[in-house]
Scaffold this motif. Structure first.
Motif, PDB file in Angstrom:
ATOM      1  N   VAL A 144       0.901  -1.126  -0.004  1.00 28.42           N
ATOM      2  CA  VAL A 144      -0.027   0.027   0.101  1.00 28.42           C
ATOM      3  C   VAL A 144       0.861   0.966  -0.252  1.00 28.42           C
ATOM      4  CG1 VAL A 144      -2.218   0.909   1.322  1.00 28.42           C
ATOM      5  CG2 VAL A 144      -2.068  -1.310   0.736  1.00 28.42           C
ATOM      6  N   LEU A 145       1.547   1.511   0.422  1.00 28.44           N
ATOM      7  CA  LEU A 145       2.665   2.423   1.378  1.00 28.44           C
ATOM      8  C   LEU A 145       3.344   2.881  -0.510  1.00 28.44           C
ATOM      9  CD1 LEU A 145       4.359   1.867   4.272  1.00 28.44           C
ATOM     10  CD2 LEU A 145       2.938   3.714   3.262  1.00 28.44           C
ATOM     11  N   TYR A 146       3.808   1.544  -1.293  1.00 25.29           N
ATOM     12  CA  TYR A 146       4.796   1.368  -2.688  1.00 25.29           C
ATOM     13  C   TYR A 146       3.748   2.174  -3.122  1.00 25.29           C
ATOM     14  CZ  TYR A 146       6.648   0.952  -6.922  1.00 25.29           C
ATOM     15  OH  TYR A 146       7.344   1.098  -8.195  1.00 25.29           O
ATOM     16  N   ASN A 147       2.291   1.787  -3.272  1.00 25.46           N
ATOM     17  CA  ASN A 147       1.331   2.197  -4.185  1.00 25.46           C
ATOM     18  C   ASN A 147       0.668   3.219  -4.478  1.00 25.46           C
ATOM     19  OD1 ASN A 147       1.054   0.015  -6.558  1.00 25.46           O
ATOM     20  ND2 ASN A 147       0.764  -1.685  -4.697  1.00 25.46           N
ATOM     21  N   GLY A 148       0.853   3.677  -3.354  1.00 21.31           N
ATOM     22  CA  GLY A 148       0.293   5.462  -2.926  1.00 21.31           C
ATOM     23  C   GLY A 148       0.970   6.139  -2.609  1.00 21.31           C
ATOM     24  N   PRO A 149       1.254   6.657  -0.810  1.00 21.66           N
ATOM     25  CA  PRO A 149       2.142   7.807  -1.000  1.00 21.66           C
ATOM     26  C   PRO A 149       3.343   7.838  -0.817  1.00 21.66           C
ATOM     27  CG  PRO A 149       1.480   6.370   0.448  1.00 21.66           C
ATOM     28  CD  PRO A 149       0.662   5.752  -0.206  1.00 21.66           C
ATOM     29  N   LEU A 150       4.340   7.114  -1.441  1.00 26.27           N
ATOM     30  CA  LEU A 150       5.438   6.767  -1.749  1.00 26.27           C
ATOM     31  C   LEU A 150       5.763   6.808  -3.344  1.00 26.27           C
ATOM     32  CD1 LEU A 150       6.575   4.701   1.259  1.00 26.27           C
ATOM     33  CD2 LEU A 150       7.007   6.758   1.311  1.00 26.27           C
ATOM     34  N   LYS A 151       4.491   6.192  -4.253  1.00 24.53           N
ATOM     35  CA  LYS A 151       5.010   6.254  -4.875  1.00 24.53           C
ATOM     36  C   LYS A 151       5.973   7.041  -6.665  1.00 24.53           C
ATOM     37  CE  LYS A 151       4.013   3.416  -8.567  1.00 24.53           C
ATOM     38  NZ  LYS A 151       3.167   2.861  -9.145  1.00 24.53           N
ATOM     39  N   GLN A 152       5.846   8.335  -5.937  1.00 23.63           N
ATOM     40  CA  GLN A 152       6.257   9.061  -6.734  1.00 23.63           C
ATOM     41  C   GLN A 152       7.527   9.879  -5.532  1.00 23.63           C
ATOM     42  OE1 GLN A 152       5.859   9.844  -9.822  1.00 23.63           O
ATOM     43  NE2 GLN A 152       3.354   8.290  -9.712  1.00 23.63           N
ATOM     44  N   THR A 153       7.356   9.565  -4.871  1.00 24.44           N
ATOM     45  CA  THR A 153       9.282   9.964  -4.184  1.00 24.44           C
ATOM     46  C   THR A 153      10.392   9.204  -4.460  1.00 24.44           C
ATOM     47  OG1 THR A 153       8.558   8.611  -2.040  1.00 24.44           O
ATOM     48  CG2 THR A 153       7.055  10.632  -2.390  1.00 24.44           C
ATOM     49  N   PRO A 154      11.459   9.967  -3.733  1.00 26.16           N
ATOM     50  CA  PRO A 154      12.571   8.827  -4.065  1.00 26.16           C
ATOM     51  C   PRO A 154      12.871   7.948  -2.770  1.00 26.16           C
ATOM     52  CG  PRO A 154      12.636  11.315  -3.761  1.00 26.16           C
ATOM     53  CD  PRO A 154      11.590  11.301  -3.565  1.00 26.16           C
ATOM     54  N   VAL A 155      12.611   7.296  -2.070  1.00 27.37           N
ATOM     55  CA  VAL A 155      12.034   6.221  -1.354  1.00 27.37           C
ATOM     56  C   VAL A 155      11.763   4.966  -2.115  1.00 27.37           C
ATOM     57  CG1 VAL A 155      12.601   7.041   0.948  1.00 27.37           C
ATOM     58  CG2 VAL A 155      10.404   6.680   0.243  1.00 27.37           C
ATOM     59  N   ALA A 156      10.752   5.154  -3.086  1.00 22.73           N
ATOM     60  CA  ALA A 156      10.142   3.959  -4.171  1.00 22.73           C
ATOM     61  C   ALA A 156      10.606   3.205  -4.108  1.00 22.73           C
ATOM     62  CB  ALA A 156       8.869   4.850  -4.729  1.00 22.73           C
ATOM     63  N   GLY A 161      11.906  -2.336  -3.332  1.00 20.31           N
ATOM     64  CA  GLY A 161      12.596  -3.902  -2.636  1.00 20.31           C
ATOM     65  C   GLY A 161      12.808  -4.405  -0.653  1.00 20.31           C
ATOM     66  N   LEU A 162      12.160  -3.157   0.012  1.00 19.40           N
ATOM     67  CA  LEU A 162      11.705  -4.007   0.997  1.00 19.40           C
ATOM     68  C   LEU A 162      10.512  -5.333   0.664  1.00 19.40           C
ATOM     69  CD1 LEU A 162      11.899  -3.961   4.030  1.00 19.40           C
ATOM     70  CD2 LEU A 162       9.810  -2.148   4.136  1.00 19.40           C
ATOM     71  N   CYS A 163       9.713  -4.514   0.355  1.00 25.32           N
ATOM     72  CA  CYS A 163       8.090  -5.762  -0.452  1.00 25.32           C
ATOM     73  C   CYS A 163       8.519  -7.274  -0.835  1.00 25.32           C
ATOM     74  CB  CYS A 163       7.616  -5.551  -1.391  1.00 25.32           C
ATOM     75  SG  CYS A 163       6.298  -4.237  -1.097  1.00 25.32           S
ATOM     76  N   ARG A 164       9.756  -6.852  -1.356  1.00 18.61           N
ATOM     77  CA  ARG A 164      10.541  -8.352  -2.010  1.00 18.61           C
ATOM     78  C   ARG A 164      11.412  -9.297  -1.317  1.00 18.61           C
ATOM     79  NH1 ARG A 164       9.858 -11.255  -6.617  1.00 18.61           N
ATOM     80  NH2 ARG A 164       9.350  -9.920  -8.432  1.00 18.61           N
ATOM     81  N   PHE A 201      17.998  -9.669  -1.983  1.00 14.66           N
ATOM     82  CA  PHE A 201      16.851 -10.347  -2.894  1.00 14.66           C
ATOM     83  C   PHE A 201      16.086  -8.075  -2.523  1.00 14.66           C
ATOM     84  CE2 PHE A 201      16.166 -14.384  -2.962  1.00 14.66           C
ATOM     85  CZ  PHE A 201      16.464 -14.500  -4.510  1.00 14.66           C
ATOM     86  N   GLY A 202      16.280  -7.732  -1.344  1.00 15.61           N
ATOM     87  CA  GLY A 202      15.445  -6.476  -1.428  1.00 15.61           C
ATOM     88  C   GLY A 202      16.211  -5.827  -2.389  1.00 15.61           C
ATOM     89  N   VAL A 203      18.193  -5.988  -1.753  1.00 14.36           N
ATOM     90  CA  VAL A 203      18.427  -4.406  -2.157  1.00 14.36           C
ATOM     91  C   VAL A 203      18.693  -5.116  -3.805  1.00 14.36           C
ATOM     92  CG1 VAL A 203      21.140  -3.465  -2.407  1.00 14.36           C
ATOM     93  CG2 VAL A 203      20.227  -4.709  -0.489  1.00 14.36           C
ATOM     94  N   TYR A 204      18.463  -5.698  -4.499  1.00 16.14           N
ATOM     95  CA  TYR A 204      18.159  -6.474  -6.210  1.00 16.14           C
ATOM     96  C   TYR A 204      17.341  -5.651  -6.857  1.00 16.14           C
ATOM     97  CZ  TYR A 204      18.444  -8.925 -10.242  1.00 16.14           C
ATOM     98  OH  TYR A 204      18.372  -8.768 -12.371  1.00 16.14           O
ATOM     99  N   ILE A 205      16.121  -5.693  -5.818  1.00 13.62           N
ATOM    100  CA  ILE A 205      15.604  -5.441  -6.571  1.00 13.62           C
ATOM    101  C   ILE A 205      14.780  -3.932  -6.566  1.00 13.62           C
ATOM    102  CG2 ILE A 205      13.005  -5.172  -6.061  1.00 13.62           C
ATOM    103  CD1 ILE A 205      13.894  -7.591  -8.218  1.00 13.62           C
ATOM    104  N   THR A 206      15.505  -3.630  -5.125  1.00 19.09           N
ATOM    105  CA  THR A 206      16.006  -1.496  -5.328  1.00 19.09           C
ATOM    106  C   THR A 206      16.730  -1.497  -5.923  1.00 19.09           C
ATOM    107  OG1 THR A 206      15.387  -1.983  -2.736  1.00 19.09           O
ATOM    108  CG2 THR A 206      17.007   0.285  -3.469  1.00 19.09           C
ATOM    109  N   GLY A 207      17.833  -2.147  -6.817  1.00 22.80           N
ATOM    110  CA  GLY A 207      18.392  -1.533  -7.860  1.00 22.80           C
ATOM    111  C   GLY A 207      17.370  -0.691  -9.377  1.00 22.80           C
ATOM    112  N   ILE A 208      17.013  -2.015  -9.951  1.00 18.53           N
ATOM    113  CA  ILE A 208      16.253  -2.598 -10.524  1.00 18.53           C
ATOM    114  C   ILE A 208      14.894  -1.643 -10.621  1.00 18.53           C
ATOM    115  CG2 ILE A 208      14.801  -4.201 -11.940  1.00 18.53           C
ATOM    116  CD1 ILE A 208      18.122  -5.093 -11.807  1.00 18.53           C
ATOM    117  N   THR A 209      13.808  -1.681  -9.872  1.00 15.63           N
ATOM    118  CA  THR A 209      13.778  -0.711  -9.908  1.00 15.63           C
ATOM    119  C   THR A 209      14.504   0.845  -9.570  1.00 15.63           C
ATOM    120  OG1 THR A 209      12.153  -2.300  -7.826  1.00 15.63           O
ATOM    121  CG2 THR A 209      11.480   0.689  -8.484  1.00 15.63           C
ATOM    122  N   THR A 210      14.799   1.502  -8.954  1.00 15.12           N
ATOM    123  CA  THR A 210      15.329   2.754  -9.709  1.00 15.12           C
ATOM    124  C   THR A 210      16.143   2.972 -10.864  1.00 15.12           C
ATOM    125  OG1 THR A 210      16.778   2.360  -7.416  1.00 15.12           O
ATOM    126  CG2 THR A 210      17.562   4.019  -9.034  1.00 15.12           C
TER     127      THR A 210
END
Length: 334
Positions: A144-156, A161-164, A201-210
């Motif tokens: 919910v946080l990723y798709n909602g309030p954080l989606k357009q922020t630098p921490v998205a 990555g945290l979700c993964r 996995f979390g760090v890796y997906i953080t990079g791919i999402t960036t």
């Protein structure tokens, strides 16, 4: 019947539109990740087979959470999709917004319920545990946080990555010792190597999402460069994590330098595509990089299964890569 992504909405069957909405190819990465985590937590192939009802339940919980995230993503991006991706199921009207909203929130709720059931099914003399619903609830909050309030922020990307990370922990959670059946001194404890694999996995997906932040309008070279560095760091963490296991851990194959080499070989194509993207950050090039980066989760999961439970399990998980690749030819991944 042959269908094309460019066909008008009325010509596409309903099941196809729902498959588009949940981005069906990527669900195989979730299945692979959860199975790998379950195998690591079980310790041996025989123990994993003995606890198969838990594996089935936690797989369903993870898939529900992932599909909920995909649906909620398109709901929150609806205005943007009406301009940039009008053929998607929601902006095209092929699936109503109200139906999608009901499905998304229901799946998120059912994910927690199913995970709770997994914690209360006793198999192979394993104790009951409340770890699965706790991890599933945390994953739901992250979705919910990723798709909602954080989606357009630098921490998205970090939240994705945290979700993964939580997805991997969810796969291991039914086999974790958590307090006692009477809940005296309740605590959730994951062995160091399982936590490290989840973090990898979390760090890796953080990079791919960036990297993926520029998939529509074209990549920003800084995002691509930073994303590549973070993704490689995540892969490196995956490579060393099994060595953090307690002394006496039973392995089908020792996680020595050969395991690290396998992880490196899996990462190499993403790195090479990343260098190509730095030279030409065109949207199509970025999307290809992100697609291969996401599907790499299956290969990483397969080699984790290899050292944990043997070649049969590894091949079984790796087959999911073919299913993901075949469906990716028809359905959008990124």
């Amino acid at each position: 019947m042959t269908v094309s992504l460019s066909d008008p909405a009325p010509s596409l069957p309903t099941w196809f539109r729902w498959a588009q909405l949940v981005r069906i190819p990527t669900v195989f990465t979730v299945i692979a990740q959860v199975l790998a985590a379950f195998l690591v937590a079980a310790g041996t192939s025989d123990d994993a087979i003995a606890a198969w009802p838990l594996a089935a339940l936690i797989l369903v919980a993870a898939i529900f959470a992932y599909w909920a995230g995909m649906i909620l993503n398109d709901l929150w991006d609806l205005d943007e999709d009406r301009v940039e991706r009008p053929s998607r199921p929601l902006p095209s009207g092929a699936i109503s917004v109200s139906t999608a909203r009901t499905a998304g929130w229901s799946l998120l709720f059912l994910s927690i319920i199913t995970a709770g059931i997994a914690g209360w099914v006793s198999t192979a003399d394993r104790p009951l545990t409340f770890a699965p619903p706790v991890i599933a609830a945390a994953l739901a909050v992250g979705v919910v946080l990723y798709n909602g309030p954080l989606k357009q922020t630098p921490v998205a990307p970090l939240m994705m990555g945290l979700c993964r990370l939580l997805c991997f922990l969810l796969g291991a959670s039914p086999l974790m010792i958590v307090g006692t059946a009477e809940f005296s001194q309740p605590q959730i404890w994951f062995p160091t190597h399982i936590s490290a694999l989840a973090a990898g996995f979390g760090v890796y997906i953080t990079g791919i999402t960036t990297i993926a932040r520029g998939e529509t309008a074209g990549g920003n070279r800084s995002d691509v460069a930073i994303g590549l560095v973070v993704a490689v760091l995540g892969a490196a963490l995956l490579a060393v994590s099994p060595r953090l296991a307690p002394v006496g851990t039973a392995w089908a194959f020792l996680p020595d330098g050969r395991f690290a080499i396998l992880v490196g070989l899996i990462t190499l194509p993403v790195l090479m595509r990343g260098f190509q993207t730095l030279r030409d950050p065109h949207p199509a090039v970025v999307q290809n990089l992100v697609r291969s980066g996401i599907l790499n989760v299956i290969a990483y999961s397969a080699v984790i299964a290899l050292i944990t439970a043997g070649m049969g399990w590894a091949l079984g998980i790796f087959v999911l890569a073919f299913a993901a690749t075949l469906t990716a030819a028809r359905f959008r991944v990124t």
